[in-house]
Design an enzyme around this catalytic site. Sequence first.
Site, short mmCIF file in Angstrom:
data_model
loop_
_atom_site.label_atom_id
_atom_site.label_comp_id
_atom_site.label_asym_id
_atom_site.label_seq_id
_atom_site.Cartn_x
_atom_site.Cartn_y
_atom_site.Cartn_z
N GLN A 63 0.82 -1.20 0.00
CA GLN A 63 0.00 0.00 0.00
C GLN A 63 0.86 1.25 0.00
O GLN A 63 2.09 1.20 0.18
CB GLN A 63 -0.92 0.00 1.21
CG GLN A 63 -0.19 -0.11 2.54
CD GLN A 63 -1.13 -0.34 3.71
OE1 GLN A 63 -1.27 0.52 4.59
NE2 GLN A 63 -1.79 -1.50 3.74
N HIS A 65 0.33 5.81 0.88
CA HIS A 65 -0.54 6.89 1.35
C HIS A 65 -0.13 8.20 0.67
O HIS A 65 1.05 8.42 0.39
CB HIS A 65 -0.42 7.07 2.87
CG HIS A 65 -0.55 5.79 3.64
ND1 HIS A 65 -1.70 5.05 3.67
CD2 HIS A 65 0.35 5.12 4.41
CE1 HIS A 65 -1.52 3.99 4.43
NE2 HIS A 65 -0.28 4.00 4.87
N GLU A 82 3.86 8.06 8.66
CA GLU A 82 3.68 7.15 9.78
C GLU A 82 5.02 6.57 10.20
O GLU A 82 6.00 6.62 9.45
CB GLU A 82 2.70 6.04 9.43
CG GLU A 82 3.11 5.19 8.25
CD GLU A 82 2.02 4.23 7.80
OE1 GLU A 82 1.03 4.04 8.52
OE2 GLU A 82 2.17 3.66 6.71
N HIS A 140 4.87 0.31 0.84
CA HIS A 140 5.28 -0.49 1.97
C HIS A 140 4.29 -1.62 2.23
O HIS A 140 3.16 -1.62 1.75
CB HIS A 140 5.41 0.38 3.23
CG HIS A 140 4.12 1.02 3.66
ND1 HIS A 140 3.63 2.17 3.08
CD2 HIS A 140 3.21 0.66 4.61
CE1 HIS A 140 2.48 2.50 3.66
NE2 HIS A 140 2.20 1.60 4.59
N ARG A 160 -4.44 0.72 -1.82
CA ARG A 160 -3.97 -0.66 -1.83
C ARG A 160 -3.52 -1.01 -3.25
O ARG A 160 -4.29 -0.90 -4.20
CB ARG A 160 -5.10 -1.57 -1.36
CG ARG A 160 -4.68 -2.96 -0.93
CD ARG A 160 -5.87 -3.77 -0.42
NE ARG A 160 -6.44 -3.19 0.79
CZ ARG A 160 -7.70 -2.77 0.89
NH1 ARG A 160 -8.53 -2.86 -0.14
NH2 ARG A 160 -8.15 -2.27 2.02
#
Length: 274
Positions: A63, A65, A82, A140, A160
Amino acid sequence: MPATKLHTHRVEKPWGRTDLWPGFPDQPAGGEPVGEVWFQEPGDTTPDLLIKYLFTGEKLSVQVHPDDEEAHKRGLPRGKDECWTILAATPDSTIALGPKQAMTADALRESALDGSIEDKLDWVPVKAGDFYYAPSGTIHAIGAGLTLIEVQQNSETTYRLYDYGRPRELHLDDGVAVAHLTPYQAITSPGRVDGERTILVEGPKFVLERWTGGAHAVALPEGLTAWIVPITGGGNVADVRFQAGECVTVKGNETITLDDGADVLFAYPGTRRL
């Protein structure tokens, strides 16, 4: 209130586990696997950061972001940087971080469709005590056999790219558009700044510190919230007691007193340490 203990929200995931981590009851026999435990403020709030535990029994999807700019283009409030503090890992646990070699957008799409993306990612071995920061745009996948704490920008926008044949939607147009197509570059953590305080990451979206026992005075600017996440042991702040498996927010000028031997994370938005 200067300190607030957050609610916990257990999230069932197909890749999760029924055996969790000290401080969290295991799932009952026959229960669905739990993949995440979120810490949430009371009421309808949207804080800058979100704190989670992850428990992986299988690999998570490949996935990516969006960053803030790409999120805003899509009408979203923010992107999602993150980071992961690894608490426990089986001997063969890995995390995929970026492609092994630079690739084109077309090659990324094709490899996501035929499944070869899994072999083109850089799967790195991980162990308890490791720390990884994944900027938005990093392709990642978190591997199986891990217990970790995730500190992130408060966004659940996930594109995804590949899901090992699970019957879940892919998001190839957006995912390919926001993905970094070059190998991952690890950050350099600032490291220990005194005997009880280590800076794991310092910006650009948040600061994450790791503390051991003792008294830690904090002076948070007006409007800034910080999160206390005890890994082991516990402590007190503003007459609120906390322990492992819990999470407390704090505001203003307070002293956080940790038990002897306690180990906690301390997170807050910003680009520089306090």
